[in-house]
Design an enzyme around this catalytic site. Structure first.
Site, PDB file in Angstrom:
ATOM      1  CG  ASP A 479      -2.206   0.689   1.056  1.00 14.21           C
ATOM      2  OD1 ASP A 479      -2.317   1.503   0.122  1.00 14.21           O
ATOM      3  OD2 ASP A 479      -3.120   0.432   1.854  1.00 14.21           O
ATOM      4  CG  ASP A 549      -9.542   2.470  -0.127  1.00 13.61           C
ATOM      5  OD1 ASP A 549      -9.122   1.324  -0.350  1.00 13.61           O
ATOM      6  OD2 ASP A 549      -8.878   3.321   0.502  1.00 13.61           O
TER       7      ASP A 549
HETATM    8  C1  GLA Z   1      -5.710   1.929   2.129  1.00 11.97           C
HETATM    9  C2  GLA Z   1      -6.166   0.729   1.326  1.00 11.97           C
HETATM   10  C3  GLA Z   1      -7.196  -0.040   2.098  1.00 11.97           C
HETATM   11  C4  GLA Z   1      -6.617  -0.468   3.429  1.00 11.97           C
HETATM   12  C5  GLA Z   1      -6.118   0.747   4.194  1.00 11.97           C
HETATM   13  C6  GLA Z   1      -5.365   0.340   5.444  1.00 11.97           C
HETATM   14  O1  GLA Z   1      -6.714   2.870   2.223  1.00 11.97           O
HETATM   15  O2  GLA Z   1      -6.662   1.112   0.081  1.00 11.97           O
HETATM   16  O3  GLA Z   1      -7.636  -1.155   1.360  1.00 11.97           O
HETATM   17  O4  GLA Z   1      -5.571  -1.370   3.201  1.00 11.97           O
HETATM   18  O5  GLA Z   1      -5.247   1.533   3.410  1.00 11.97           O
HETATM   19  O6  GLA Z   1      -4.868   1.402   6.128  1.00 11.97           O
END
Ligand code: GLA
Length: 741
Positions: A479, A549
């Site tokens: 990420d 997300d």
């Molecule tokens: C990002 C990712 C999510 C999750 C969060 C965790 O927003 O896109 O899927 O992994 O971080 O902090």
């Protein structure tokens, strides 16, 4: 496919299966001009006329009275700066005298089978019988600068990969202040630009508008591709749709600051430049040093947007993604992020895993919150040691228990980041990007690590490797949750600070390369606050990227439609989540969520232990559906049939198996309307003379696909259409499965 040099005409002719690209060398001065890019030409006879070199007031070789007017209208293959072309330059230099002028002319060329790797950068590839490359070396004698313009053509795809390598062949240092990957000059044909824009959780919405005089661009300065703009632009002729009209696509294989710009000038010609955003960029080249630009993919289709999509899907599937999972089934995963956020322990994870295993889910992914004292997003990034208060028996024991359930295990990292509240920050505060004397800007309460520095990369990768070696971990979600700000690196001298954005990207690529080299069987999924770094560059390292997300099925229709216009379905991370949806509060049927996720990698992002019995009963049906269709979705040919973004009512697309035996038609009725007929949607890519039996995927007991009793010929389905009943209610979805008889 092929590249030839036509000696008499001084033309380079580059052919892909359906397109031709022609470059010309003009007169003794070695001007390099862009002659043609379009439909495949068998011969290039007369093509040099297209350069208009015999039009006054200046004509090379004849008079030099108004050279500037020539400079300013000639279709350059790579535009100069400061010597008479007042359109966008492709390159800008600062030499030792502080001058910026630069003008590159032809020196030599080489044509060879295959394609070289690009040092430190992701790039398309292919074997000697799949790809052929032309390298044209140009020079600016005054500066002692050489530029190698590289063009690769593919035997199976209508795409050309371009990039430029600079070399300081002179005696004094030069500073590159702009180094675009490509320039394309052509007459404007009333072009409209298609670009992708968005924000967090609303990535890549399509926009289309005519380009007018002046400049139109997409770009980012966030240090990553970004949620806001995408490193892609298409220029299409008016009225172009999925099947007709001309489309030129420009797509950068790069994950940092970019610029793609179309400029219409006084003569109604259009210039497109694409490459690293020149703002906040400079690169010092001492004598002998080289600089490699990222690659840009050019594609041309005379058969509308569908042709462009086909070429890009083919190129990325066959010549960019390297993962062993490229043509393999991806395990059905369940990710605990929306299920638990930071609030989990071993028991909670195992409860989810047990329930999931029984329902046919194949891998548990432990998301953010398993390391250091990470109880919320304010701390612990950089401390990649397992939090044994949450995972009492340690990571090894959790993974063993998950494996004992017959499930694989995956884990989340955010390797490029550092929390102010972390052990790493206490030890190395200067590893965070920060300008001396200026308070750095926090985002999600975290700073960005200066991964341009080797010692920083080493420290992080050692920690990541230690975790991955400690247990049987088969998947990593990488990420990156904030943009870059406060650009300054303690390791660079002042005259190299302008290199930092790009050095950061190179550092991040190196970390990813190290990861997949150390763990060649790993399934890597990239992510950046959802789809903030979804680009071809990242696909070189990971076969799939978390798309957004926003897991709401209806929002996803738009996000996935635009993403699928330029990326294969197999690259789009897509999960079934709970309702009301966590991002928009919408309630959609569980069936619809499954059908929408099937058009991507397919997985779950919810707490199965809390699902209603009714929804839970559907999970085994959905996993069976994935097992039945994953090959087809991953390997099949994708066709967009109807766009909810345009019609505001329903969404429809089709995937045909490569052997043509089976097709899926995904249909989602977003909003129901009263007093309407059924819909008739024309299918694509079928065999005219073949007969097709129409089945429907069913979430009810019994067979997974139910025979509708309907049959139709390929020509009826393509030119008449498939009749789709209106469905009762909103957000309802169906998948039809066509069997060729
Ligand atoms: C990002 C990712 C999510 C999750 C969060 C965790 O927003 O896109 O899927 O992994 O971080 O902090």
């Amino acid at each position: 496919m092929g590249i030839s040099y036509l000696e008499n005409q001084k033309l380079f002719k580059l052919d892909t299966p359906n397109t031709t690209y022609i470059i010309g060398i003009v007169d003794q001065e070695g001007f390099l001009g862009h002659v043609y890019y379009g439909r495949r030409l068998q011969e290039a006879q007369g093509a040099e006329e297209l350069l208009r070199t015999l039009e006054g007031p200046f004509t090379p070789e004849k008079n030099s009275r108004d050279r500037s007017s020539f400079m300013d209208c000639f279709p350059w293959e790579y535009s100069s700066h400061g010597v008479g072309d007042f359109r966008e330059s492709s390159i800008r230099i600062k030499d030792e005298n502080g001058c910026s002028a630069v003008m590159l002319t032809y020196l030599s060329h080489e044509i060879y089978k295959g394609k070289h790797l690009l040092q430190g950068l992701p790039a398309t590839f292919g074997s000697e019988d799949q790809v052929e490359t032309l390298e044209i070396t140009c020079e600016d004698k005054c500066l002692g600068l050489r530029a190698v313009l590289s063009y690769s053509v593919f035997e199976d795809t209508d795409a050309i990969a371009r990039s430029v390598r600079f070399e300081n062949a002179g005696k004094s240092a030069l500073c590159l202040e702009k180094a675009m990957s490509c320039c394309l000059d052509m007459d404007n044909r009333g072009f409209e630009a298609i670009t992708l824009h968005g924000s967090w959780a609303r990535e890549r919405r399509m926009e289309r508008k005519p380009i007018g005089h002046g400049k139109f661009s997409v770009s980012t300065l966030r240090g990553e591709t970004s949620h806001q703009e995408h490193c892609f632009m298409a220029l299409v002729t008016p009225g172009a749709d999925q099947d007709k009209g001309e489309a030129y696509g420009f797509h950068l294989v790069y994950s940092g600051n970019f610029l793609i710009q179309a400029e219409v000038n006084q003569f109604d010609s259009v210039r497109v430049v694409a490459g690293i955003n020149p703002e906040d960029f400079s690169w010092r080249l001492t004598p002998g040093e080289t600089f490699q630009t990222p690659e840009v993919i050019l594609t041309y289709s005379a058969e509308g947007l569908g042709g462009m999509t086909k070429s890009l899907h083919g190129l990325y599937r066959n010549h960019l993604i390297r993962s062993p999972y490229l043509h393999k089934k991806r395990p059905i995963l369940i990710n605990n992020w929306e299920a638990t956020y930071f609030d989990f322990d071993e028991k909670k994870l195992l409860d989810i895993a047990k329930e999931s295993a029984a329902l046919g889910i194949e891998m548990l992914v432990m998301d953010d919150g398993w390391f250091g004292n990470r109880y919320d997003d304010n701390r612990a990034l950089g401390d990649w040691q397992v939090n044994e208060n949450k995972l009492k028996g340690g990571l090894g024991s959790l993974v063993e228990k998950v494996n004992a359930l017959g499930m694989k295990f995956g884990i989340w990292f955010e390797p490029e980041m550092i929390s102010k509240e972390s052990e790493l920050y206490k030890q190395h505060p200067d590893w965070a990007l920060a300008v001396p004397g200026r308070k750095p800007t926090l985002a999600r309460n975290q700073y960005v690590l200066d991964v341009s520095r080797k010692e920083v990369r080493d420290c992080i990768m050692e920690q990541v490797f230690a975790v991955l070696h400690s247990a049987n971990i088969e998947y990593v979600k990488w990420d990156m949750n904030r943009p870059l700000t406060d650009l300054y690196s303690a390791s660079l001298p002042s005259d190299r600070q302008g290199e930092l954005y790009h050095r950061y990207v190179l550092g991040m690529y190196e970390m990813q390369e190290r990861l997949i080299t150390e763990f060649p069987n790993l399934l890597l999924e990239n992510c950046s606050g959802g789809g903030g770094r979804f680009d071809p560059g990242m696909l070189y390292y990971s076969p799939q990227i978390w798309c957004s997300d926003d897991t709401d099925a209806i929002e996803r229709l738009a996000i996935q439609e635009s993403t699928a216009m330029i990326y294969p379905l197999s690259t789009m991370g897509a999960h079934v989540s709970v309702c009301p949806n966590h991002t928009v509060g919408r309630n959609t049927p569980f069936e619809t969520r499954g059908y929408v996720a099937l058009a991507g990698t397919f997985g779950y992002e919810l707490d199965v232990t809390k699902l209603s019995d009714e929804d839970k009963a559907l999970v085994p049906r959905q996993t069976a559906m994935y097992h039945r269709f994953h090959d087809l979705v991953r390997e099949g040919d994708y066709y967009r049939l109807s766009s909810w973004q345009e019609n505001k009512s329903y969404d429809c697309f089709q995937v045909n198996s490569p052997d043509g035996k089976e097709s899926l038609v995904f249909y989602t009725q977003v909003l129901n309307e009263p007093a309407r007929h059924s819909r008739i949607v024309r299918l694509k890519g079928l065999e005219e003379g073949a007969r097709y039996r129409i089945h429907m995927v069913s979430m009810e007991d019994g067979e997974l696909t139910k025979d509708t009793g309907r049959e139709a010929s390929g020509e009826v389905l393509m030119y008449g259409g498939l009749r789709l009943e209106r469905l009762w209610g909103d957000f309802r979805s169906q998948i039809f499965c066509l069997e060729r008889l």
